[in-house]
Design an enzyme around this catalytic site. Structure first.
Site, mmCIF file in Angstrom:
data_model
loop_
_atom_site.group_PDB
_atom_site.id
_atom_site.type_symbol
_atom_site.label_atom_id
_atom_site.label_comp_id
_atom_site.label_asym_id
_atom_site.label_seq_id
_atom_site.Cartn_x
_atom_site.Cartn_y
_atom_site.Cartn_z
ATOM 1 N N ARG A 242 56.341 -3.719 59.868
ATOM 2 C CA ARG A 242 56.910 -3.318 58.708
ATOM 3 C C ARG A 242 55.859 -2.010 58.156
ATOM 4 N NH1 ARG A 242 59.549 -9.214 57.501
ATOM 5 N NH2 ARG A 242 61.288 -8.835 58.706
ATOM 6 N N GLY A 338 71.543 22.622 49.506
ATOM 7 C CA GLY A 338 73.156 22.653 48.982
ATOM 8 C C GLY A 338 73.732 22.991 50.402
ATOM 9 N N GLU A 362 63.695 -3.589 61.506
ATOM 10 C CA GLU A 362 62.678 -4.441 61.366
ATOM 11 C C GLU A 362 62.634 -5.033 59.752
ATOM 12 O OE1 GLU A 362 58.871 -3.380 62.262
ATOM 13 O OE2 GLU A 362 59.646 -2.144 64.121
#
Ligand code: CAA
Length: 386
Positions: A242, A338, A362
């Site tokens: 993580r 844009g 995860e």
């Protein structure tokens, strides 16, 4: 307290940055478009020590520690988020062997993985077991001197190219997270094959496949850790994983910010560059502020790991915050670009797709919140900020 990186950490970051800008960035869009898994580049990363960064030198690793690992992974993700998830999972795959392997297993598998001669993957998820891996059903039956494995794993990062699989399977009759064990399965083991390859929205230069086990015979000595310890082994590996995904998300966000600044300074509307409009400036300020916060969360979780302190909650906080930030920043970066941002000619289009997975794999953002809240609610002594 020091916010200063060490000379070694700065050197690792520069080395990874240089590698990523020269070797990854130029063909990242092509690899994404054509779904090319860059095995040659992954080999070079192995030679540089980028696939075994947290493994000590005596086991073939770089011995660089978690902070350096996070810094390097950010740089890789900045140039190619697909290659960053490959690097993250390769490093994650060394953790079960390093923490739970015996010396024979370390000699046979860990050294090769850490030196980048072999590639490792992590096989936990199944069709019916994602956020709830305790419900996994792949079976490993004790047959005397081997385990007979039957079942399917899905969403396995670079499973098609991995030499070594960290497999979590059910060995006992117990329900839920109990009765699971971890195994090392080598590529080429009879009864183990690769199933279908996933056609993903983003991270298209990373490889994601099914792994099929059909009467696959795994030798007894390939049981990793204690029988029944599989869930804890998987969770321990995911704690490290993580902070890797948090770093990947940070690399994506930094790329979003840089692309936004560059474009905003070039693009003219109403007779001025759009960078002179407050609406655009605020988006840029929000991204940059988020990066500082995510960096502090991620590096402090990594620092705790390096100190041998608990870091489960901190890793979840870092992953939650950084991955949500990557999603928001990719949205803002595309908004600044844009209509052009919606075209494949611009990097932000890829960043937008790549960011999305970071808040899912995860452990989803909801799972990270659950991990954080459970930790806080069990804390009785009110010493959280000591
Ligand atoms: N470290 C060590 N042990 C841990 C742990 C950790 N981080 N987390 C839990 N445990 C232990 C608990 O202490 C408990 O031990 P006891 O039985 O001895 O009390 C045991 O494990 C069971 O814990 P829980 O009751 O908390 O388990 P749970 O079933 O409620 O699940 C969960 C907890 C946090 C939700 C967990 O299931 C989870 O993290 N889910 C998400 C799974 C996930 O992240 N999957 C990702 C797949 S891999 C991937 O994506 C890789 C890729 O390719 C990119």
């Amino acid at each position: 307290m020091s916010f200063q990186l060490t000379a070694e950490q700065k050197m690792v970051r520069l080395m990874a940055r240089d590698f990523a800008r020269k070797e990854l960035e130029p063909a990242a869009a092509k690899r994404d478009k054509e779904e090319i898994f860059p095995m040659d580049v992954v080999k070079k990363m192995g030679e540089l020590g980028l696939l075994g960064m947290m493994v000590p030198i005596e086991y073939g690793g770089a011995g660089a520690g978690a902070v350096s690992y996070c810094l390097a992974l950010q740089e890789i993700a900045y140039s190619c988020a697909s290659t960053a998830v490959t690097m993250s999972v390769a490093n994650l795959s060394t953790e079960p062997l390093l923490k739970f392997g015996d010396e024979k297993q370390k000699a046979k598998y860990l050294i090769g993985l850490a030196q980048g001669e072999k590639l490792g993957c992590f096989a936990l998820t199944e069709p019916g077991a994602g956020s709830d891996p305790g419900s996994l059903s792949i079976k490993a039956e004790d047959k005397g001197d081997y385990y007979l494995i039957n079942g399917t794993k899905i969403f396995i990062t670079h499973g098609q190219y991995a030499d070594v699989v960290n497999l979590i399977a059910r060995t006992g009759p117990e329900k839920g997270s109990k009765g699971l064990s971890a195994f090392i399965v080598e590529k080429g083991t009879k009864g183990f094959s690769i199933g279908s390859r996933e056609d993903k929205m983003g991270l298209r230069a990373s490889n994601t496949v099914e792994l099929l086990f059909n009467d696959c015979m795994v030798p007894k000595e390939n049981l990793l850790g204690k029988l029944g310890a599989g869930f804890k082994i998987a969770m321990t590996a995911l704690d490290s994983g993580r902070i890797g995904i948090a770093s990947q998300a940070l690399g994506i966000t930094r790329a979003c910010l840089d692309e936004s600044i560059k474009y905003a300074k070039e693009r003219k509307q109403f007779g001025k560059t759009i960078s002179s409009f407050e609406a655009i400036q605020w988006m840029i300020a929000d991204m940059a502020t988020g990066i500082e916060a995510a960096n502090l969360l991620t590096l402090s979780a990594a620092w705790r790991k390096d100190q041998g302190m608990p870091f489960t909650k901190e890793a979840s906080m870092a992953k939650l915050f950084a991955s949500e930030l990557a999603n928001k920043s990719a949205y803002l970066a595309l908004q600044i670009h844009g209509g052009y941002g919606y075209l494949k000619d611009f990097k932000v289009e890829r960043l937008y797709r790549d960011a999305r997975a970071t808040s899912i794999y995860e452990g989803t953002s909801e799972i990270q919140r659950l991990v954080i809240a459970r930790d806080l609610l069990k804390d009785q002594n009110n010493e959280r900020y000591d």
